[in-house]
Design an enzyme around this catalytic site. Sequence first.
Site, PDB file in Angstrom:
ATOM      1  N   GLY A 172       0.659  -1.241  -0.025  1.00 51.77           N
ATOM      2  CA  GLY A 172       0.056  -0.201   0.243  1.00 51.77           C
ATOM      3  C   GLY A 172       0.841   1.294  -0.105  1.00 51.77           C
ATOM      4  CB  CYS A 173       3.458   2.276   2.106  1.00 53.00           C
ATOM      5  SG  CYS A 173       2.886   2.313   3.613  1.00 53.00           S
ATOM      6  CB  THR A 174       5.170   0.382  -2.927  1.00 51.73           C
ATOM      7  OG1 THR A 174       6.311  -0.130  -1.753  1.00 51.73           O
ATOM      8  CG2 THR A 174       5.784   0.154  -4.326  1.00 51.73           C
TER       9      THR A 174
END
EC number: 1.11.1.24
Length: 155
Positions: free
Chosen positions: A48-50
């Site tokens: 998700g952060c990527t």
Amino acid sequence: MAKNPKLSVGDNAPDFTLPSDTEGEVSLSALQGQKFVLYFYPKDMTPGCTKQACDFRDNLDAFAQKGYAVYGVSPDPVERHAKFREKHDLNFPLLADTDHQVAEAFGVWREKTNYGRTYEGLVRSTFFVDADGKIEAIHDNVRATGHVGRLIRDL
């Protein structure tokens, strides 16, 4: 742990100084006179952060056209940020809030629940700050997918 303060649109952004993976230290006082986006995310290298970081990377011009610089903030150390930046060719600074003091000041270090387990952690959130250091917009507890697109539509 006590519930963190919640900020509102029009409030002064909390003062901060954080190490950056590209610029030494970044502080609120050094950013006076310019608009910026401060987005808080839980952890480098996670799916998700990527996705969110790559969305900011791919749409950085849209923010720049409206006069905003973009800064990502997570509890990861600068060294991990540098690897994350290199792996995904990120084109904006990542700030290391390893003791989560800035996340607490912005009210995004809070109680979370995942698979029935309760713990303290970073809640994915984005703040727009104007040139005078006042909060223009808050997007709290957002999903990574589609978030940057929604921000651009709101610009």
